[in-house]
Design a protein around this motif. Structure first.
Motif, PDB file in Angstrom:
ATOM      1  N   ASP A   1       0.823  -1.216   0.000  1.00 53.58           N
ATOM      2  CA  ASP A   1       0.000   0.000   0.000  1.00 53.58           C
ATOM      3  C   ASP A   1       0.857   1.265   0.000  1.00 53.58           C
ATOM      4  N   ASP A   2       1.859   1.285   0.851  1.00 55.12           N
ATOM      5  CA  ASP A   2       2.783   2.419   0.919  1.00 55.12           C
ATOM      6  C   ASP A   2       4.163   1.887   1.261  1.00 55.12           C
ATOM      7  N   THR A   3       5.197   2.501   0.696  1.00 54.93           N
ATOM      8  CA  THR A   3       6.560   2.151   1.070  1.00 54.93           C
ATOM      9  C   THR A   3       6.953   2.950   2.313  1.00 54.93           C
ATOM     10  N   LEU A   4       8.038   2.537   2.946  1.00 56.32           N
ATOM     11  CA  LEU A   4       8.583   3.314   4.056  1.00 56.32           C
ATOM     12  C   LEU A   4       9.091   4.656   3.544  1.00 56.32           C
ATOM     13  N   ALA A   5       9.323   5.588   4.450  1.00 57.31           N
ATOM     14  CA  ALA A   5       9.708   6.951   4.069  1.00 57.31           C
ATOM     15  C   ALA A   5      10.973   6.972   3.225  1.00 57.31           C
TER      16      ALA A   5
END
Length: 633
Positions: A301-305
């Motif tokens: 869904d989202d990668t790490l920063a």
């Protein structure tokens, strides 16, 4: 070893905390996850930079994770499910990052949250409030809930397009119960159109919208092995085109687009391991990520920063942990390490992959249903050697039935090994991971060839490994594995000295009547047809109708709040045993677990389940506790 040492191993192993359902925050700075370090499953926040872990919930979330949670796109709160004592009749609640909760959607029946709009104003969820599982839309600003679909068959896999003008979902309007098609409709559920991306009888599902909103990632098994596809809807539904990825040599299940939409992630099954694969959405080029043999599942869904891909990782000897995968450097770093207490990964046992040919008819005489032969397959399994000589054997068929045993950590398996029981797991025909044709071998034949595969697997290892004690073989399984345990004992009683059925199926008629509505159509009818039309199959393949064949002590354990396999399944089996003249406490043992459904993640309940299993097996077949290298030492 003293009794206190054995008790310590049981408690220490069952008490090791486990991480599940990780989700990366929209800004990539925080990981939300379920974790049971307090002794109960709770929501936590984890900062991968500082390694700070903060508990959010305090008893509000389900004890056993049957449905996950989602971030609000604002990053200020989480939408999660709440039920009562494991009954899975979820409502949707929201929890702020300060731990404050409020109800969002409450209605009769089960709710499964499926998507949250990018503007954070809309929830898409499934519910069986009106009988069958269908899709609903909840508008957060107004608090209004609208039913979007009204199909006779279960509807799921709901996905909101990025700007919220369309939804995609899967359902079935054909006469073929095994069929699943992908639909796209307007946001209010109107104008539904079947994309017709696969043949009738195959299974297709939407997985993820690309950021542009014109491309839809789907799965499909028309060509037998599951594959990924990108449907281009930019020219409209009638002129949609599909680009396919994978499905040539291995089963692959797409997970989603990576941020930007130019790459997608799929999970490839290679034998008894799961390997993530990255595809270039334009060029079609692929590469497998480098992980040890086990189960690796990226969170897409989202990668790490920092751009790395958060991945859930486990092997047979390494407990579940979270790692960050650098796609450029092709390497990973552990960011949330598993707890091991007094143990070490080297203390746990890795399995041997075994393979054997099976025509579904073992040498052991069949007592309930007799067949000459079925089609022949090479069947794979996992054999865990406890190191004891001689060693009793626990045959441990998986649930599902559309599941498979993989090289992932199991505290139950490792506990049995610590007690001196070797363990065999068999990926019988009908298991996942080998394509549609292999799955369909089980349709209309529960209690048939797949049970022959399990028994043949037991015969194979008993014949090949002389250190296994053929007089001390037990069968133990949960859910469909509990059905298998019941069936093995009444179909092949000469093979087993004891059995354990945990939340197991015993009566197919009662299962059809009393399971959840979407389980009725998607599990019972899909696999066995309607009972009115297939009465002989439902009767013949119900273990309860063959209890007179039981020739080994049986432990029956069931959660009273189980909505999937209702507790009536255990009670019917108990009553049938009584009517047949079997004596409780001698021929069989019976336990109902209060405040528990289809299993539980509570540490105390894990301990209780291991204590029941340990006590029964010790009294009934017993493992000689000779000196050997194991986690007891």
């Amino acid at each position: 070893m003293s009794d206190s040492d054995e008790t310590d191993v049981l408690r220490e192993l069952a008490s090791l905390p486990t991480v599940t359902s990780p989700r990366v925050s929209p800004d990539g700075e925080t990981i939300a996850l379920y974790y049971d370090v307090t002794g109960r499953n709770e929501l936590h926040l984890f900062d991968p930079d500082t390694e700070r872990l903060t508990q959010l919930s305090d008893g509000e979330v389900p004890r056993s994770v049957r449905a996950g949670f989602e971030w609000d796109p604002s990053g200020d709160r989480l939408f999660y499910h709440r039920d009562e004592s494991g009954d899975e009749q979820h409502d949707v609640w929201a929890m702020t990052l300060d731990g404050e909760s409020e109800p969002i959607v409450e209605m009769e029946g089960q709710i499964r949250l499926q998507d949250v709009s990018e503007d954070g104003e809309t929830l898409l969820f499934g519910s069986n409030r009106d009988g069958q599982m269908n899709l609903y839309r909840h508008d957060l600003p107004s608090g209004e809930t609208t039913k979007l679909t009204d199909y006779e068959r279960a509807t799921g896999a709901g996905e909101l397009s990025p700007v919220g003008e369309r939804i995609a979902y899967a359902t079935n309007e054909t006469e073929a119960y095994e069929n699943s098609d992908v639909y796209v409709a307007d946001a209010d559920g109107s104008n539904p159109r079947n994309l017709a991306i696969g043949e009738t009888g195959a299974e297709a599902r939407p997985i993820d919208w690309a950021p542009d909103g014109d491309r839809l990632l789907v799965s499909d098994n028309t060509t037998d092995l599951s594959r990924s596809g990108i449907v281009d809807l930019s020219a409209g539904v009638d002129d949609a085109s599909v680009t396919w990825f994978g499905g040539d040599e291995h089963t692959e299940s797409p997970s989603g687009f990576l941020p930007g939409g130019d790459r997608l992630v799929a999970n490839r099954v290679e034998g008894t391991a799961v390997v993530p694969v990255i595809y270039d959405a334009e060029a079609g080029e692929s590469r497998a990520l480098s992980f040890p043999d086990g189960v690796a599942r990226p969170i897409v869904d989202d990668t790490l920063a920092d751009g790395r891909l958060l991945t859930y990782l486990t092997t047979s000897s390494r407990r579940p942990e979270l790692v960050a995968y650098d796609l450029d450097a092709d390497e990973f770093e552990r960011v949330f390490e598993a707890e091991y207490g007094p143990f070490d990964p080297g203390d746990f046992v890795e399995p041997e992959v075994v393979a054997f040919d099976s025509d579904g008819v073992p040498e052991t005489p069949a007592r309930a249903v007799d067949r000459d032969s079925y089609g022949e397959f090479e069947i794979e399994g996992l054999l865990f050697d406890a190191g004891r000589r001689p060693s009793p054997l626990v045959v441990n068929p998986h649930g599902g039935p559309r599941a498979l045993d993989l090289q992932r950590f199991s505290y139950r398996v490792q506990f049995l090994l610590s007690r001196g029981y070797s363990v065999l797991q068999v990926n019988y025909r009908g298991s996942a991971g080998r394509g549609r044709e292999f799955v369909e071998e089980l349709y209309g034949d529960w209690g048939g060839a797949e049970q022959g595969d399990v028994a043949t697997g037991a015969e194979h290892v008993l014949d090949r490994y002389d250190w296994l004690d053929e007089d001390r073989v037990a069968v133990y399984g949960g859910s469909y594995g509990g059905y298998s345990a019941n069936w093995q004992l009444v179909q092949y009683p000469d093979l087993y000295a004891a059995g354990v059925t945990w939340v197991g199926v015993s009566d197919l008629f009662d299962m059809y009547e009393n399971t959840m509505p979407h389980f009725r159509t998607e599990l019972m009818v899909k696999n066995l047809g309607e009972p009115d039309a297939n009465e002989d199959v439902y009767r013949e393949r119900s273990p309860v109708n063959h209890v007179e064949n039981l020739d080994a002590p049986l432990l029956i354990v069931h959660g009273v709040n189980d909505p999937r396999v209702p507790v009536s399944q255990a009670r019917i089996l108990r009553d049938a045993l009584d009517d047949a003249g079997f004596e409780e406490g001698v021929d069989y043992e019976y336990e109902e677990l209060g405040e528990e459904g289809h299993g539980s993640g509570d540490i105390d309940q894990k301990i209780r389940s291991l204590e029941l299993l340990d006590d029964f097996l010790d009294r009934r077949i017993g493992a000689e506790r000779t000196a050997v290298a194991s986690i007891d030492d």
